[in-house]
Design a protein around this motif. Structure first.
Motif, PDB file in Angstrom:
ATOM      1  N   SER A   1       0.840  -1.192   0.000  1.00  0.00           N
ATOM      2  CA  SER A   1       0.000   0.000   0.000  1.00  0.00           C
ATOM      3  C   SER A   1       0.882   1.253   0.000  1.00  0.00           C
ATOM      4  CB  SER A   1      -0.902   0.010   1.233  1.00  0.00           C
ATOM      5  OG  SER A   1      -0.170   0.348   2.394  1.00  0.00           O
ATOM      6  N   ARG A   2       0.297   2.375  -0.390  1.00  0.00           N
ATOM      7  CA  ARG A   2       1.064   3.622  -0.421  1.00  0.00           C
ATOM      8  C   ARG A   2       1.569   3.999   0.970  1.00  0.00           C
ATOM      9  NH1 ARG A   2      -3.248   4.640  -3.681  1.00  0.00           N
ATOM     10  NH2 ARG A   2      -2.798   4.787  -5.894  1.00  0.00           N
ATOM     11  N   LEU A   3       0.748   3.761   1.996  1.00  0.00           N
ATOM     12  CA  LEU A   3       1.190   4.081   3.355  1.00  0.00           C
ATOM     13  C   LEU A   3       2.355   3.192   3.780  1.00  0.00           C
ATOM     14  CD1 LEU A   3      -2.250   4.729   5.100  1.00  0.00           C
ATOM     15  CD2 LEU A   3      -0.395   6.394   4.841  1.00  0.00           C
ATOM     16  N   LYS A   4       2.250   1.879   3.527  1.00  0.00           N
ATOM     17  CA  LYS A   4       3.360   0.981   3.860  1.00  0.00           C
ATOM     18  C   LYS A   4       4.618   1.366   3.101  1.00  0.00           C
ATOM     19  CE  LYS A   4       1.382  -3.383   5.469  1.00  0.00           C
ATOM     20  NZ  LYS A   4       1.134  -4.797   5.141  1.00  0.00           N
ATOM     21  N   ASP A   5       4.437   1.697   1.849  1.00  0.00           N
ATOM     22  CA  ASP A   5       5.570   2.087   1.008  1.00  0.00           C
ATOM     23  C   ASP A   5       6.239   3.351   1.562  1.00  0.00           C
ATOM     24  OD1 ASP A   5       7.220   1.716  -1.206  1.00  0.00           O
ATOM     25  OD2 ASP A   5       6.074   3.121  -2.417  1.00  0.00           O
ATOM     26  N   LEU A   6       5.417   4.316   1.960  1.00  0.00           N
ATOM     27  CA  LEU A   6       5.955   5.557   2.526  1.00  0.00           C
ATOM     28  C   LEU A   6       6.790   5.274   3.773  1.00  0.00           C
ATOM     29  CD1 LEU A   6       6.146   8.655   2.975  1.00  0.00           C
ATOM     30  CD2 LEU A   6       3.956   8.499   4.188  1.00  0.00           C
ATOM     31  N   PHE A   7       6.214   4.500   4.712  1.00  0.00           N
ATOM     32  CA  PHE A   7       6.918   4.261   5.974  1.00  0.00           C
ATOM     33  C   PHE A   7       8.111   3.318   5.802  1.00  0.00           C
ATOM     34  CE2 PHE A   7       2.826   5.814   7.699  1.00  0.00           C
ATOM     35  CZ  PHE A   7       3.322   6.822   8.512  1.00  0.00           C
ATOM     36  N   ALA A   8       8.116   2.532   4.734  1.00  0.00           N
ATOM     37  CA  ALA A   8       9.292   1.710   4.435  1.00  0.00           C
ATOM     38  C   ALA A   8      10.454   2.590   3.993  1.00  0.00           C
ATOM     39  CB  ALA A   8       8.963   0.689   3.356  1.00  0.00           C
ATOM     40  N   GLN A   9      10.113   3.711   3.333  1.00  0.00           N
ATOM     41  CA  GLN A   9      11.142   4.614   2.822  1.00  0.00           C
ATOM     42  C   GLN A   9      11.509   5.716   3.806  1.00  0.00           C
ATOM     43  OE1 GLN A   9      10.265   6.088  -1.200  1.00  0.00           O
ATOM     44  NE2 GLN A   9       8.903   4.362  -1.501  1.00  0.00           N
ATOM     45  N   LYS A  10      10.566   6.080   4.670  1.00  0.00           N
ATOM     46  CA  LYS A  10      10.769   7.235   5.560  1.00  0.00           C
ATOM     47  C   LYS A  10      10.221   6.917   6.944  1.00  0.00           C
ATOM     48  CE  LYS A  10      10.090  12.259   5.643  1.00  0.00           C
ATOM     49  NZ  LYS A  10       9.547  13.440   4.922  1.00  0.00           N
ATOM     50  N   GLN A  11      11.102   6.744   7.913  1.00  0.00           N
ATOM     51  CA  GLN A  11      10.664   6.370   9.260  1.00  0.00           C
ATOM     52  C   GLN A  11      10.503   7.563  10.205  1.00  0.00           C
ATOM     53  OE1 GLN A  11      13.437   4.163   7.972  1.00  0.00           O
ATOM     54  NE2 GLN A  11      11.677   3.073   7.130  1.00  0.00           N
TER      55      GLN A  11
ATOM     56  N   TYR B   1       6.425   0.619  23.839  1.00  0.00           N
ATOM     57  CA  TYR B   1       5.555  -0.565  23.667  1.00  0.00           C
ATOM     58  C   TYR B   1       5.973  -1.426  22.479  1.00  0.00           C
ATOM     59  CZ  TYR B   1       2.177   1.757  26.841  1.00  0.00           C
ATOM     60  OH  TYR B   1       1.558   2.363  27.909  1.00  0.00           O
ATOM     61  N   GLY B   2       6.792  -0.888  21.585  1.00  0.00           N
ATOM     62  CA  GLY B   2       7.188  -1.666  20.408  1.00  0.00           C
ATOM     63  C   GLY B   2       6.006  -2.033  19.525  1.00  0.00           C
ATOM     64  N   LEU B   3       5.212  -1.045  19.155  1.00  0.00           N
ATOM     65  CA  LEU B   3       3.980  -1.286  18.398  1.00  0.00           C
ATOM     66  C   LEU B   3       4.282  -1.686  16.954  1.00  0.00           C
ATOM     67  CD1 LEU B   3       2.022   1.802  19.748  1.00  0.00           C
ATOM     68  CD2 LEU B   3       1.847  -0.568  20.550  1.00  0.00           C
ATOM     69  N   LYS B   4       3.311  -2.366  16.332  1.00  0.00           N
ATOM     70  CA  LYS B   4       3.526  -2.846  14.953  1.00  0.00           C
ATOM     71  C   LYS B   4       3.377  -1.715  13.930  1.00  0.00           C
ATOM     72  CE  LYS B   4      -1.151  -4.384  13.581  1.00  0.00           C
ATOM     73  NZ  LYS B   4      -1.566  -4.112  12.232  1.00  0.00           N
ATOM     74  N   ASN B   5       2.565  -0.720  14.254  1.00  0.00           N
ATOM     75  CA  ASN B   5       2.314   0.382  13.321  1.00  0.00           C
ATOM     76  C   ASN B   5       3.207   1.585  13.610  1.00  0.00           C
ATOM     77  OD1 ASN B   5      -0.100  -0.272  11.553  1.00  0.00           O
ATOM     78  ND2 ASN B   5      -0.972  -0.724  13.568  1.00  0.00           N
ATOM     79  N   PRO B   6       3.571   2.348  12.576  1.00  0.00           N
ATOM     80  CA  PRO B   6       4.179   3.651  12.825  1.00  0.00           C
ATOM     81  C   PRO B   6       3.198   4.515  13.619  1.00  0.00           C
ATOM     82  CG  PRO B   6       4.252   3.083  10.484  1.00  0.00           C
ATOM     83  CD  PRO B   6       3.363   2.085  11.142  1.00  0.00           C
TER      84      PRO B   6
END
Length: 256
Positions: free
Chosen positions: A2-12, A199-204
């Motif tokens: 997804s675009r959101l996953k792609d964004l956060f994969a590139q920019k944390q 908490y080490g959450l799964k989502n940004p």
């Protein structure tokens, strides 16, 4: 991906999500505002669907919604405007609003039209998680949409983890239990975000409510992946004829 996953994969870090109200400052402003945000450097556009009783929104966003509704904005008009969105907008787009107009429109029809327009995710703050899981989650997933829940400083760790598990795209950390646009004690906000980070959450995690300038943006990003700005941007558009220039100036002041 997804675009959101792609964004956060590139920019944390330092992800900027800017909220705008569909149909504000004028009915035909929706796409021009979105284009200005993208050109100015916004990473995500959060598009508000105007509603007459917006529980989480402060006066600034409420007023922008009232202007949009008086100008003729409806969900049908919005989806018509968004039909050509993906020929002009490449960044992720998230729709934010409330359940009443969505249910009147028809929840599955709403998800289908959102997906067809190229919308990436939904934020519906008044949809309880148990109802989401029981009645709506399957429909949201069927149309490939992300669904974003909100947490606050008062949300227990167990509840945060539950909402994180139900969310996809990102988790929306409300900086304090108030409406949008209010002043915040940022030392308390930082402590809360540091706790969430632990908490080490799964989502940004993106933090919203009270982010308005370079100082609050950088402080919000210290313990989160990014921040959401709404009321301050709506204020920056008020009374402006050159949307692109006002947006460029606003984002430059936030990012430095």
């Amino acid at each position: 991906m997804s675009r959101l996953k792609d964004l956060f994969a590139q920019k944390q870090k330092n992800v900027l999500n800017v909220y705008c109200t569909a149909g504000f400052p004028h009915l035909e402003s929706t796409l021009p505002v979105m284009e200005a945000l993208q050109a100015g450097g916004a990473d995500i556009i959060e598009l508000g669907m105007p509603y007459s009783d917006p529980l989480a929104d402060g006066e600034v966003i409420q007023n922008s919604g009232t202007i949009a509704l008086q100008g003729g904005m409806t969900l049908s008009v919005l989806f018509e405007q968004l039909k050509q969105m993906r020929t002009r907008i490449q960044v992720p787009v998230v729709l934010m609003g409330y359940m009443n107009p969505v249910l009147q429109y028809g929840f599955e029809k709403f998800c289908a039209d959102a997906a067809a327009a190229g919308v990436d995710g939904l934020i519906l703050p008044d949809l309880p998680p148990f109802e989401f899981e029981a009645s709506y989650k399957a429909v949201v997933e069927q149309y490939g949409l992300n669904f974003i829940f909100l947490v606050t400083p008062e949300t227990s760790e167990a509840r945060v983890r539950q909402l994180d598990s139900l969310s996809s795209g990102f988790l929306y950390a409300v900086s304090s239990s108030s409406t949008t646009g209010n002043e915040k004690d940022f030392a308390a906000v930082e402590a809360y975000l540091e706790r969430l980070q632990g908490y080490g959450l799964k989502n940004p995690v993106l933090v919203g409510f009270g982010i308005k300038d370079q100082d609050t943006f950088s402080r919000a990003c210290k313990y989160a992946n990014g921040a959401i700005i709404g009321s301050a941007y709506i204020k920056a558009l008020e009374g402006k004829t050159d949307i692109a220039a006002a947006t460029r100036s606003f984002i430059k002041n936030v990012l430095g």
